[in-house]
Write a protein that holds these residues in place. Structure first.
Motif, short mmCIF file in Angstrom:
data_model
loop_
_atom_site.label_atom_id
_atom_site.label_comp_id
_atom_site.label_asym_id
_atom_site.label_seq_id
_atom_site.Cartn_x
_atom_site.Cartn_y
_atom_site.Cartn_z
N GLU A 78 -25.67 9.46 -12.58
CA GLU A 78 -25.74 8.16 -13.24
C GLU A 78 -27.18 7.88 -13.65
OE1 GLU A 78 -23.71 4.97 -11.26
OE2 GLU A 78 -22.21 6.35 -10.42
N LYS A 79 -27.37 6.84 -14.42
CA LYS A 79 -28.70 6.49 -14.93
C LYS A 79 -29.71 6.29 -13.81
CE LYS A 79 -31.05 3.29 -18.00
NZ LYS A 79 -30.94 2.10 -18.84
N THR A 80 -29.29 5.75 -12.67
CA THR A 80 -30.22 5.47 -11.57
C THR A 80 -30.10 6.47 -10.43
OG1 THR A 80 -28.68 3.92 -10.54
CG2 THR A 80 -30.28 3.00 -12.12
N SER A 81 -29.56 7.66 -10.72
CA SER A 81 -29.44 8.70 -9.71
C SER A 81 -30.80 9.23 -9.30
CB SER A 81 -28.60 9.87 -10.24
OG SER A 81 -27.25 9.52 -10.36
N ARG A 82 -30.93 9.49 -8.01
CA ARG A 82 -32.15 10.09 -7.44
C ARG A 82 -31.73 11.00 -6.30
NH1 ARG A 82 -37.19 7.61 -8.35
NH2 ARG A 82 -37.91 9.51 -7.31
N LEU A 83 -32.67 11.81 -5.84
CA LEU A 83 -32.44 12.62 -4.65
C LEU A 83 -33.00 11.86 -3.45
CD1 LEU A 83 -33.35 16.20 -5.90
CD2 LEU A 83 -31.10 15.11 -5.75
N GLY A 84 -32.18 11.72 -2.43
CA GLY A 84 -32.59 10.98 -1.24
C GLY A 84 -33.80 11.57 -0.55
N CYS A 85 -34.00 12.87 -0.68
CA CYS A 85 -35.16 13.51 -0.04
C CYS A 85 -36.47 13.14 -0.73
CB CYS A 85 -34.99 15.02 0.01
SG CYS A 85 -35.03 15.85 -1.61
N GLN A 86 -36.39 12.59 -1.93
CA GLN A 86 -37.59 12.28 -2.70
C GLN A 86 -37.95 10.79 -2.69
OE1 GLN A 86 -39.55 14.90 -4.15
NE2 GLN A 86 -38.17 15.77 -2.60
N ILE A 87 -37.13 9.98 -2.06
CA ILE A 87 -37.43 8.55 -1.94
C ILE A 87 -37.97 8.33 -0.53
CG2 ILE A 87 -36.55 6.20 -2.00
CD1 ILE A 87 -34.24 7.27 -3.76
N VAL A 88 -39.24 8.02 -0.43
CA VAL A 88 -39.88 7.79 0.86
C VAL A 88 -40.04 6.29 1.07
CG1 VAL A 88 -41.95 8.21 2.25
CG2 VAL A 88 -41.05 10.02 0.78
N MET A 89 -39.59 5.82 2.22
CA MET A 89 -39.63 4.38 2.50
C MET A 89 -41.06 3.85 2.62
SD MET A 89 -36.64 3.15 2.35
CE MET A 89 -37.01 1.51 2.97
N THR A 90 -41.25 2.69 2.02
CA THR A 90 -42.49 1.94 2.12
C THR A 90 -42.10 0.49 2.41
OG1 THR A 90 -42.51 1.32 -0.22
CG2 THR A 90 -43.60 3.41 0.36
N GLU A 91 -43.07 -0.34 2.74
CA GLU A 91 -42.80 -1.76 2.96
C GLU A 91 -42.19 -2.38 1.70
OE1 GLU A 91 -42.93 -3.71 5.59
OE2 GLU A 91 -43.81 -2.27 6.97
N ALA A 92 -42.65 -1.94 0.53
CA ALA A 92 -42.15 -2.49 -0.73
C ALA A 92 -40.68 -2.18 -0.96
CB ALA A 92 -42.98 -1.96 -1.90
N LEU A 93 -40.13 -1.19 -0.25
CA LEU A 93 -38.73 -0.82 -0.41
C LEU A 93 -37.82 -1.43 0.65
CD1 LEU A 93 -39.04 2.93 -1.48
CD2 LEU A 93 -38.70 0.91 -2.93
N ASP A 94 -38.36 -2.37 1.44
CA ASP A 94 -37.55 -3.02 2.46
C ASP A 94 -36.35 -3.70 1.80
OD1 ASP A 94 -36.63 -4.11 4.84
OD2 ASP A 94 -38.07 -5.76 4.83
N GLY A 95 -35.15 -3.30 2.21
CA GLY A 95 -33.92 -3.84 1.63
C GLY A 95 -33.31 -2.96 0.55
N LEU A 96 -33.92 -1.81 0.28
CA LEU A 96 -33.41 -0.88 -0.73
C LEU A 96 -31.91 -0.66 -0.56
CD1 LEU A 96 -33.96 1.30 -2.95
CD2 LEU A 96 -34.35 2.92 -1.06
N VAL A 97 -31.20 -0.63 -1.69
CA VAL A 97 -29.76 -0.39 -1.68
C VAL A 97 -29.49 0.90 -2.46
CG1 VAL A 97 -27.49 -1.27 -2.35
CG2 VAL A 97 -29.28 -2.87 -1.60
N VAL A 98 -28.82 1.85 -1.78
CA VAL A 98 -28.41 3.10 -2.43
C VAL A 98 -26.93 3.32 -2.16
CG1 VAL A 98 -30.70 4.16 -2.31
CG2 VAL A 98 -29.05 4.57 -0.48
N ARG A 99 -26.27 3.90 -3.14
CA ARG A 99 -24.84 4.18 -3.04
C ARG A 99 -24.63 5.69 -3.01
NH1 ARG A 99 -21.63 5.11 -7.26
NH2 ARG A 99 -22.97 4.00 -8.72
N LEU A 100 -23.74 6.13 -2.13
CA LEU A 100 -23.39 7.54 -2.10
C LEU A 100 -22.37 7.78 -3.22
CD1 LEU A 100 -22.90 8.14 1.73
CD2 LEU A 100 -24.99 8.24 0.38
N PRO A 101 -22.58 8.82 -4.03
CA PRO A 101 -21.62 9.09 -5.10
C PRO A 101 -20.25 9.46 -4.52
CG PRO A 101 -23.36 10.74 -5.06
CD PRO A 101 -23.67 9.76 -4.00
N ARG A 102 -19.22 9.22 -5.27
CA ARG A 102 -17.85 9.49 -4.79
C ARG A 102 -17.63 10.97 -4.50
NH1 ARG A 102 -15.83 4.78 -4.53
NH2 ARG A 102 -15.64 3.31 -6.22
N THR A 103 -18.29 11.85 -5.23
CA THR A 103 -18.21 13.29 -4.99
C THR A 103 -19.60 13.84 -4.83
OG1 THR A 103 -18.27 13.77 -7.37
CG2 THR A 103 -16.10 13.57 -6.35
N SER A 104 -19.69 14.94 -4.10
CA SER A 104 -21.01 15.56 -3.89
C SER A 104 -20.94 17.04 -4.09
CB SER A 104 -21.55 15.23 -2.50
OG SER A 104 -20.68 15.70 -1.52
#
Length: 104
Positions: A78-104
């Protein structure tokens, strides 16, 4: 401590603690979220594909060319797809919402 909301494949929302400095993939594994990560975060697969809620995409570091190449292999991209291994949590991302795709 920051938090992240995972929207699981069945639509269930799970809010979990998200230690700063850990990747979304690592946080998922620590909390029993069904996010594979076959390459263990080495950017060699697309099995940790997540869809980032659109309100959060501008707060993320843009994907690298290597990440974009791996995303090309992901199912249900999808347009906002990312790899979870490449998103590193920071204070600015507190509350981040990610959805698992229906298929993997």
């Amino acid at each position: 401590m920051a938090h992240i909301v995972f929207v699981e494949r069945d639509g269930t929302r799970r809010e979990v603690a998200a230690p700063i400095g850990l990747s979304v993939l690592e946080i998922a594994h620590k909390n029993g979220i069904d996010l594979e990560g076959a390459c263990e975060g080495s950017l060699a697969c697309a099995t940790c594909h997540v869809v980032v809620d659109p309100q959060w995409t501008d707060r993320l570091t843009p994907p690298t060319e290597d990440e974009e190449d791996m995303l090309d292999l992901a199912f249900g991209l999808e347009k906002t797809s990312r790899l979870g291994c490449q998103i590193v949590m920071t204070e600015a991302l507190d509350g981040l919402v990610v959805r698992l795709p229906r298929t993997s």
